[in-house]
Design a protein around this motif. Sequence first.
Motif, PDB file in Angstrom:
ATOM      1  N   ASN A   3      21.893  97.482  57.971  1.00  0.00           N
ATOM      2  CA  ASN A   3      20.552  96.914  57.917  1.00  0.00           C
ATOM      3  C   ASN A   3      20.629  95.427  58.296  1.00  0.00           C
ATOM      4  O   ASN A   3      21.293  94.647  57.628  1.00  0.00           O
ATOM      5  CB  ASN A   3      19.999  97.095  56.492  1.00  0.00           C
ATOM      6  N   LEU A   4      19.960  95.077  59.385  1.00  0.00           N
ATOM      7  CA  LEU A   4      19.961  93.698  59.860  1.00  0.00           C
ATOM      8  C   LEU A   4      18.631  93.048  59.504  1.00  0.00           C
ATOM      9  O   LEU A   4      17.568  93.558  59.881  1.00  0.00           O
ATOM     10  CB  LEU A   4      20.151  93.652  61.384  1.00  0.00           C
ATOM     11  N   ARG A   5      18.670  91.939  58.802  1.00  0.00           N
ATOM     12  CA  ARG A   5      17.442  91.242  58.415  1.00  0.00           C
ATOM     13  C   ARG A   5      17.570  89.753  58.775  1.00  0.00           C
ATOM     14  O   ARG A   5      18.150  88.970  58.026  1.00  0.00           O
ATOM     15  CB  ARG A   5      17.186  91.414  56.909  1.00  0.00           C
ATOM     16  N   PRO A   6      17.044  89.396  59.931  1.00  0.00           N
ATOM     17  CA  PRO A   6      17.149  88.003  60.365  1.00  0.00           C
ATOM     18  C   PRO A   6      16.056  87.133  59.763  1.00  0.00           C
ATOM     19  O   PRO A   6      14.880  87.489  59.836  1.00  0.00           O
ATOM     20  CB  PRO A   6      16.954  88.091  61.893  1.00  0.00           C
ATOM     21  N   SER A   7      16.421  86.019  59.163  1.00  0.00           N
ATOM     22  CA  SER A   7      15.386  85.100  58.691  1.00  0.00           C
ATOM     23  C   SER A   7      15.624  83.727  59.330  1.00  0.00           C
ATOM     24  O   SER A   7      16.670  83.108  59.131  1.00  0.00           O
ATOM     25  CB  SER A   7      15.351  84.997  57.170  1.00  0.00           C
ATOM     26  N   ARG A   8      14.649  83.369  60.098  1.00  0.00           N
ATOM     27  CA  ARG A   8      14.744  82.161  60.919  1.00  0.00           C
ATOM     28  C   ARG A   8      13.453  81.387  60.728  1.00  0.00           C
ATOM     29  O   ARG A   8      12.382  81.987  60.689  1.00  0.00           O
ATOM     30  CB  ARG A   8      14.879  82.604  62.385  1.00  0.00           C
ATOM     31  N   SER A  52       7.331  76.834  54.296  1.00  0.00           N
ATOM     32  CA  SER A  52       8.430  77.186  53.386  1.00  0.00           C
ATOM     33  C   SER A  52       8.196  76.546  52.020  1.00  0.00           C
ATOM     34  O   SER A  52       7.774  75.395  51.941  1.00  0.00           O
ATOM     35  CB  SER A  52       9.764  76.693  53.962  1.00  0.00           C
ATOM     36  N   PRO A  53       8.479  77.280  50.950  1.00  0.00           N
ATOM     37  CA  PRO A  53       8.358  76.663  49.627  1.00  0.00           C
ATOM     38  C   PRO A  53       9.469  75.662  49.347  1.00  0.00           C
ATOM     39  O   PRO A  53       9.430  74.962  48.334  1.00  0.00           O
ATOM     40  CB  PRO A  53       8.437  77.859  48.669  1.00  0.00           C
ATOM     41  N   LEU A  54      10.445  75.560  50.262  1.00  0.00           N
ATOM     42  CA  LEU A  54      11.534  74.585  50.064  1.00  0.00           C
ATOM     43  C   LEU A  54      11.084  73.196  50.512  1.00  0.00           C
ATOM     44  O   LEU A  54      10.231  73.062  51.387  1.00  0.00           O
ATOM     45  CB  LEU A  54      12.764  74.997  50.888  1.00  0.00           C
ATOM     46  N   ARG A  55      11.698  72.176  49.924  1.00  0.00           N
ATOM     47  CA  ARG A  55      11.401  70.792  50.324  1.00  0.00           C
ATOM     48  C   ARG A  55      11.734  70.587  51.801  1.00  0.00           C
ATOM     49  O   ARG A  55      12.690  71.183  52.311  1.00  0.00           O
ATOM     50  CB  ARG A  55      12.260  69.824  49.511  1.00  0.00           C
ATOM     51  N   SER A  56      10.986  69.701  52.452  1.00  0.00           N
ATOM     52  CA  SER A  56      11.173  69.529  53.893  1.00  0.00           C
ATOM     53  C   SER A  56      12.579  69.015  54.223  1.00  0.00           C
ATOM     54  O   SER A  56      13.142  69.361  55.254  1.00  0.00           O
ATOM     55  CB  SER A  56      10.109  68.605  54.475  1.00  0.00           C
ATOM     56  N   ASP A  57      13.179  68.205  53.331  1.00  0.00           N
ATOM     57  CA  ASP A  57      14.530  67.724  53.640  1.00  0.00           C
ATOM     58  C   ASP A  57      15.562  68.839  53.520  1.00  0.00           C
ATOM     59  O   ASP A  57      16.653  68.755  54.089  1.00  0.00           O
ATOM     60  CB  ASP A  57      14.908  66.531  52.729  1.00  0.00           C
ATOM     61  N   ILE A  58      15.223  69.914  52.798  1.00  0.00           N
ATOM     62  CA  ILE A  58      16.142  71.057  52.709  1.00  0.00           C
ATOM     63  C   ILE A  58      15.951  71.967  53.927  1.00  0.00           C
ATOM     64  O   ILE A  58      16.925  72.441  54.521  1.00  0.00           O
ATOM     65  CB  ILE A  58      15.906  71.836  51.394  1.00  0.00           C
ATOM     66  N   VAL A  59      14.709  72.171  54.326  1.00  0.00           N
ATOM     67  CA  VAL A  59      14.452  73.019  55.508  1.00  0.00           C
ATOM     68  C   VAL A  59      14.996  72.325  56.756  1.00  0.00           C
ATOM     69  O   VAL A  59      15.576  72.973  57.638  1.00  0.00           O
ATOM     70  CB  VAL A  59      12.935  73.305  55.673  1.00  0.00           C
ATOM     71  N   GLY A  60      14.868  71.004  56.817  1.00  0.00           N
ATOM     72  CA  GLY A  60      15.360  70.236  57.967  1.00  0.00           C
ATOM     73  C   GLY A  60      14.754  70.756  59.248  1.00  0.00           C
ATOM     74  O   GLY A  60      13.554  71.022  59.331  1.00  0.00           O
ATOM     75  N   ASP A  61      15.610  70.967  60.267  1.00  0.00           N
ATOM     76  CA  ASP A  61      15.093  71.472  61.539  1.00  0.00           C
ATOM     77  C   ASP A  61      15.126  73.008  61.573  1.00  0.00           C
ATOM     78  O   ASP A  61      15.071  73.621  62.627  1.00  0.00           O
ATOM     79  CB  ASP A  61      15.861  70.878  62.724  1.00  0.00           C
ATOM     80  N   GLY A  62      15.213  73.610  60.408  1.00  0.00           N
ATOM     81  CA  GLY A  62      15.144  75.080  60.327  1.00  0.00           C
ATOM     82  C   GLY A  62      16.512  75.702  60.165  1.00  0.00           C
ATOM     83  O   GLY A  62      17.505  75.162  60.637  1.00  0.00           O
ATOM     84  N   PHE A  63      16.566  76.822  59.474  1.00  0.00           N
ATOM     85  CA  PHE A  63      17.832  77.543  59.313  1.00  0.00           C
ATOM     86  C   PHE A  63      17.689  78.917  59.960  1.00  0.00           C
ATOM     87  O   PHE A  63      16.581  79.357  60.277  1.00  0.00           O
ATOM     88  CB  PHE A  63      18.198  77.677  57.824  1.00  0.00           C
ATOM     89  N   ASP A  64      18.817  79.557  60.142  1.00  0.00           N
ATOM     90  CA  ASP A  64      18.839  80.841  60.842  1.00  0.00           C
ATOM     91  C   ASP A  64      19.913  81.691  60.164  1.00  0.00           C
ATOM     92  O   ASP A  64      21.103  81.486  60.379  1.00  0.00           O
ATOM     93  CB  ASP A  64      19.177  80.577  62.323  1.00  0.00           C
ATOM     94  N   ILE A  65      19.465  82.599  59.301  1.00  0.00           N
ATOM     95  CA  ILE A  65      20.405  83.391  58.495  1.00  0.00           C
ATOM     96  C   ILE A  65      20.211  84.866  58.834  1.00  0.00           C
ATOM     97  O   ILE A  65      19.071  85.342  58.926  1.00  0.00           O
ATOM     98  CB  ILE A  65      20.147  83.178  56.985  1.00  0.00           C
TER      99      ILE A  65
END
Length: 364
Positions: free
Chosen positions: A107-112, A121-134
């Motif tokens: 099962n592949l679940r990409p979150s970008r 995002s409910p995360l703080r902007s300094d944590i999100v930064g320029d975005g993550f890709d998991i």
Amino acid sequence: MDREKRVAVLAGDGIGPEVMAEALKVLQAAEAVFGFRLQCEQGDVGGCAIDRHGHALPAGTLSLCEASDAILFGSVGGPKWESLPPEQQPERAALLPLRKRFDLFCNLRPSRVFPPLAGASPLRSDIVGDGFDILCVRELTSGIYFGRPKGREGEGADERAFDTMCYRRKEIERIARKAFEIARLRKKRVTSIDKANVLTTMVFWRQVVNEVSRDYPDVQLNHMYIDNASMQLLRDPHQFDVLLCGNMFGDILSDQCAMMTGSMGLLASASLNETNFGLYEPAGGSAPDIAGKGIANPIAQILSAAMMLRHSFGHEAAARAIERAVEETIAAGVLTRDIARDPAQAVGTAQMGDAVASRVRADD
Ligand SMILES: NC(=O)C1=CN([C@@H]2O[C@H](COP(=O)(O)OP(=O)(O)OC[C@H]3O[C@@H](n4cnc5c(N)ncnc54)[C@H](O)[C@@H]3O)[C@@H](O)[C@H]2O)C=CC1
Ligand SMILES: CC(C)CC(=O)C(=O)O
Ligand SMILES: [Mg+2]
């Protein structure tokens, strides 16, 4: 694609039919642009199938899937069927058997993060930064969801209920190999999630993942306990590339990853077997709280359809065109309520589908 592919379309319950209609719209746009044809046939599944046929996975639906090249799935379940005996409920009587029947272990679940949605995002902007890709690579046909025995027995204060968590070496090996292979195409980092400090199955999981990793010296492997992983995802999501998880931990962490990108309605998924036959579905459920209102976000379903074109049909150009159309729609500020900054400006499910379909085009 060399011949017309058959797709079993199982929309299911709740928001399933609403978001599926938009995914089909977008697929039709891709067919017109790229000149291929899909033969899509609808089948009943889930609670609506219980109502119509007395079973969540009617024989006709199963044969339709067996005769198809891929399954495009909506979601199943809801309050109406929650009081049925557990083994008759849509999730356990339809979805899990489909996963098992077709051996959809991967099962592949990409979150970008889509950059214009970083603020959702409910995360703080300094944590999100320029975005993550998991990418969550979740084992899907074993573990505690399938282990036997499971049941209830006894009565009074001694009444008990039990499930069994069991993993076979070959089950861990094959999902670990997938994670390492995919990591090679990404940032070459695998974080294997377990609870090896408590569970014997997870001690074994860690051992087998370590053994498999020897064949992938170019990929960096680390291990993390599930509780710490849940916390680390919130603290610094950028440290992750591929998350390798068993069935239950992947179920939980992928919802968390989805919400970290802004909404459950953004997370697509592919469930694949060894031959790349796949079932493609949003990672979220039937969302009874918003069903029937025309406000659900269809992006997870649309991106699941794109994953189908890529993984089962090898149509990378069409998959990429759909993904780009989604990105452009979001960048244009066409947003459903779950991701809109101002709910008064939000569009409905069908408008979102129209906006994406109209942006599907071949490479410039
Ligand atoms: N693959 C499947 O068919 C799945 C089925 N389910 C079933 O779905 C039912 C509801 O489960 P919940 O725990 O409430 O999870 P859920 O994922 O359906 O909903 C959780 C929250 O996310 C929101 N949400 C989900 N998809 C959305 C979308 N496309 N657009 C906007 N918001 C969205 C919902 O409105 C809700 O607030 C249950 O019967 C559950 O068993 C749950 C997960 C997966
Ligand atoms: C029936 C459940 C295991 C479905 C689910 O929550 C999922 O696959 O994410
Ligand atoms: Mg889930």
